[in-house]
Scaffold this motif. Structure first.
Motif, PDB file in Angstrom:
ATOM      1  N   LYS A   1       1.210  -0.957  -0.406  1.00 37.79           N
ATOM      2  CA  LYS A   1       0.183  -0.301  -0.447  1.00 37.79           C
ATOM      3  C   LYS A   1       1.045   0.919   0.112  1.00 37.79           C
ATOM      4  N   ALA A   2       1.899   1.802   1.121  1.00 39.59           N
ATOM      5  CA  ALA A   2       2.881   2.345   0.766  1.00 39.59           C
ATOM      6  C   ALA A   2       3.547   2.712  -0.585  1.00 39.59           C
TER       7      ALA A   2
ATOM      8  N   ASN B   1       1.437   4.539  -2.617  1.00 42.46           N
ATOM      9  CA  ASN B   1       1.306   5.839  -1.862  1.00 42.46           C
ATOM     10  C   ASN B   1      -0.332   6.456  -1.693  1.00 42.46           C
TER      11      ASN B   1
ATOM     12  N   ASP C   1      -3.098   5.627   1.510  1.00 44.85           N
ATOM     13  CA  ASP C   1      -3.001   5.829   2.782  1.00 44.85           C
ATOM     14  C   ASP C   1      -4.117   4.587   3.189  1.00 44.85           C
TER      15      ASP C   1
ATOM     16  N   PRO D   1       3.308   0.877   7.195  1.00 43.69           N
ATOM     17  CA  PRO D   1       1.495   1.715   7.339  1.00 43.69           C
ATOM     18  C   PRO D   1       1.225   0.387   7.692  1.00 43.69           C
TER      19      PRO D   1
ATOM     20  N   ARG E   1      -1.139   6.011   8.392  1.00 43.60           N
ATOM     21  CA  ARG E   1      -1.505   6.600   7.238  1.00 43.60           C
ATOM     22  C   ARG E   1      -1.238   7.945   7.047  1.00 43.60           C
TER      23      ARG E   1
ATOM     24  N   GLY F   1       2.327   8.375   7.883  1.00 40.93           N
ATOM     25  CA  GLY F   1       3.747   7.794   7.688  1.00 40.93           C
ATOM     26  C   GLY F   1       4.169   7.763   8.434  1.00 40.93           C
TER      27      GLY F   1
END
Lengths: 336, 424
Positions: free
Chosen positions: B213-214, B217, B219, B249, B309, B311
């Motif tokens: 997911k990171a 990009n 959240d 995350p 979410r 970071g």
């Protein structure tokens, strides 16, 4: 004394804990609770919690700790709750237990015994039914023992604990409380009344690597171990074929002489195991039979095994080799 | 001296080898069947006493948190302190409703297994908040990597009850086509990752999912759960290492329900510390929360989700609770712990505590509560009947050909030949 396999294994541990203060018994839920299948029942009460104790849920940790203890000179007997859960410890077994003596040129050794219930027939689904013997048999330096009845279970476990090599001791859980011929729709049978359920209460051992001819016969040889010994026998009787049934009892060390003698006599060989077929232990057996008995064979060797799929919960009896499939395979073997 | 494990050690009196191995320490719980459980030494922070840091706070300022217990509901069911969540009464009612649903479902299905209608069942009694609350506190696109005691996640997201029971019966309408043991569900569309009977092995998947997911990009985040006992597996530590190194995350949850089948928490960690404190050595925040306080659970999840979410990376949360039923249909807890231990658990029952809270709010009444119970009971009874009409285990099953589907994306010659051998 009449015992089932659980009682026979418990008796073996009892005898060894009494005879040798270097024997320790441990694993998940084996201490106070006595094991999820009751194999270590009452041992903690009898011998104290230093001799029989619970461990964290960490198969890698259990085996690593056991190897360290064994290297020091103790005789750890560890339980992995289900053989399916042994995989986090695979690195310890393959890279450490199996190699320690060789790589240290005898400076250290790992005389561990790892007990684990294995096999299907109990509606345990994917993670409580597998038969992982082939992944151990492939590793040189590990011995793999698989009893099929109470008398052998006790004698082989004692021999395993006394052995200086690391042992994977696979217990056919479907046979714990009674023999099982694969007729899942018939009433459960107890061990009482079976020839191999009369178990001496004291010490005895059965040498590792000695197969047992379970039924003498002339038309074909059937090789099996664990639960499949009973299924194969039922299948032989169903087929009417005069087959010789060999219970291997340990797959490493393997009693290749008994196999060879039988196949040379009968000229035909059927191999039965629960584990899926491809690269299963049957492949090794089939290769050995071909290499050693080729000119005596009247038909190609047949492997009857689990299908090449993960163990499927709802399809337990479609997957599990049945006496009917054994009989069918034997008839096919005799066609040539 | 404070002990962070719920149950302190004692030496068994019957130890026949006393003295011979005195240097060899073996932990034992202080109460076994026949003993009286003693939770008096359990350090329980007063309600509302723990400060709530900013979600952007740096981990080194949070190092005392793993040794406290975040609680919001007081004895009268009224929330106190900084960790009170911002939550509407409608959401609280939803949480309550699904916790009740979970308990009724579990109770009925346990009985169904005892009647021989399926091979296995496992309930979440006492831990209903830990399935339901994350399901509601997190977003639809977040992914949960659950333990097998979190069916509440699925129920709270509206997973059809009949479908759930069809899986438990492995019947012809089983969504997993008979391939998996009862209760080991999989429901990607409901944010619920595939379960398996082996434990700990999906904790790292939560970290990997979060990293994906990171990478995109997004959240969206992931939440992974593991039992107190399973923190002993290497997979727990591997997951924490990756989560920490890559600032993934992810929320990593430990459901500390005090018992791993027959073994107490003193066999998974040492009594002088907490499970949450394991976060410290990885340089991430570690929270410890009363898992039977649904509002506190909601609040810590919001905190950790916000952190992830924005970071600030992973959070480890220990949900301090109690497994008030058996491990599964395969064990009898009275053989290894005192019968009354569950009743004496000092943090009460999660459903009763939330009910008490609702009753203080005037939005709820005993009458409405009774109606709700009847409605939920009926819902499950009807779903059960419908699933039974399709068939219980053994009466009905998916097409046998399904056994070979999904091993590989496309079947190879083995499946073709073996199907033929089966006469298909």
């Amino acid at each position: 004394m009449i015992m089932n396999i659980v009682q026979a294994l418990n008796s073996a541990l009892d005898v060894m804990l009494a005879n040798n203060s270097e024997v320790l018994v441990f694993g998940e839920d084996v201490g106070y609770f006595g094991g999820v299948f009751r194999v270590t029942d009452k041992l903690q009460k009898k011998y104290g919690h230093h001799r029989c104790f619970d461990t964290p849920i960490s198969e890698g940790g259990i085996i690593a700790t056991g190897i360290g203890m064994a290297a020091e000179g103790l005789r750890p007997v560890m339980e992995i709750q289900f053989a399916d859960y042994i995989l986090p410890a695979y690195d310890q077994l393959v890279s450490e237990a199996a190699r320690l003596r060789y790589r240290s040129n005898g400076d250290f050794q790992a005389p561990i015994t790892v007990r684990a219930p294995y096999g299907g027939g109990i509606f345990g689904g994917q993670t409580h039914s597998q038969s992982p013997e082939a992944i151990f048999a492939h590793v040189t330096g590990l011995k793999t023992v698989i009893p099929s009845n109470p008398y052998d279970a006790k004698g082989l476990l004692i021999a395993s604990i006394e052995c200086d090599d690391p042992i994977i001791f696979l217990e056919p859980k479907r046979l714990y409380n009674g023999p099982f011929e694969g007729y899942h729709d018939r009433p459960l049978k107890p061990w009482a009344g079976e020839t191999d359920s009369n178990v001496p209460e004291g010490y005895y051992s059965i040498p590792l690597g000695k197969a047992k001819v379970k039924r003498a016969g002339s038309e074909a040889t059937v090789l099996a171990y664990g639960t499949m010994v009973h299924v194969a026998l039922a299948g032989i009787l169903e087929s009417g074929v005069d087959a010789e049934l060999i219970d291997l009892r340990s797959i490493v060390p393997l009693d290749v002489d008994t196999i060879e003698e039988s196949v040379k006599k009968t000229g035909r060989c059927l191999i039965v195991h629960e584990a899926s077929k491809f690269s299963g232990f049957g492949a090794e057996l089939s290769a050995l039979v071909t290499e050693r008995c080729f000119y005596y064979l009247s038909a190609p060797t047949i492997r009857l095994a689990g299908w090449d799929v993960p163990y499927p919960h709802a399809f337990e009896w479609d997957y599990f080799p049945s006496p009917k499939r054994v009989a069918k395979s034997l008839k096919k073997l005799l066609e040539n | 001296m404070l002990y962070f494990t719920a149950i302190r050690y004692k030496m068994p009196e019957s130890d026949s080898d006393k003295g011979k191995h005195q240097r060899f320490f073996i932990p034992e719980p202080n109460a076994r069947p026949g003993d009286t459980p003693d939770f008096s030494q359990l350090p329980i922070s007063p309600v509302g006493s723990v400060a709530r840091p900013q979600t952007s706070a740096s981990p080194e300022t949070l190092r005392d948190l793993p040794f406290k217990l975040i609680r919001t509901l007081n004895e009268d069911g009224i929330p106190e302190g900084e960790w009170q969540p911002e939550i509407t009464i409608a959401v609280v009612r939803k949480i309550y409703e699904y916790m009740r649903l979970t308990r009724i479902f579990d109770t009925k299905m346990f009985r169904v297994q005892r009647q021989g209608k399926t091979s296995f069942f496992l309930a979440s009694r006492g831990e209903e908040a830990l399935g339901v609350v994350p399901s509601i506190a997190l977003r639809a696109n977040d992914m949960c990597f659950p333990t097998y005691r979190q069916v509440g996640w699925l129920l709270a997201r509206g997973y059809p009850l009949v479908k759930l029971i069809n899986q438990i019966f492995n019947n012809s309408d089983d969504p997993l086509k008979g391939k998996q043991l009862p209760v080991l569900y999989s429901a990607r569309d409901f944010g619920f990752y595939s379960l398996s009977g082996n434990v700990g092995t999906r904790f790292g998947h939560a970290v990997g999912w979060a990293m994906a997911k990171a990478y995109r990009n997004s959240d969206d985040i992931a939440i992974g759960f593991i039992g107190d006992g399973t923190t002993a597996e290497g997979s727990f530590h591997e997951a924490l290492t990756f989560a920490s190194v890559y600032k993934a995350p992810v929320i990593l949850g430990i459901t500390n329900n005090q018992w791993a089948i027959s073994t107490f928490t003193g066999l998974a960690t040492n009594k002088d510390t907490t499970f949450a404190s394991k976060a410290l050595s990885y340089g991430i925040p570690g929270l410890r929360v009363d898992g039977n306080d649904a509002l506190a659970v909601y609040s810590v999840l919001e905190w950790a989700a916000d952190r992830a979410r924005h970071g600030h990376g992973a959070t480890l949360i220990e949900f301090f609770t109690y497994r008030s039923g058996a491990h599964s249909t395969s064990d009898d807890p009275e053989r290894y712990r005192p019968k009354e231990e569950a009743l004496l658990w000092p943090l009460g029952d999660p459903i009763e505590r939330l009910r008490q809270h609702l009753l203080t709010s005037k939005a709820w009444s005993e009458e409405k509560d009774g109606q709700l119970h009847k409605m939920l009971d009926k819902q499950i009874t009807e779903s059960l009947k419908e699933a039974e009409r399709i068939g219980v285990l053994g009466e009905s099953k998916p097409d046998v050909r399904e056994m070979f589907e999904g091993v590989f994306k496309e079947q190879d010659w083995r499946a073709v030949e073996q199907l033929k051998e089966l006469g298909l």
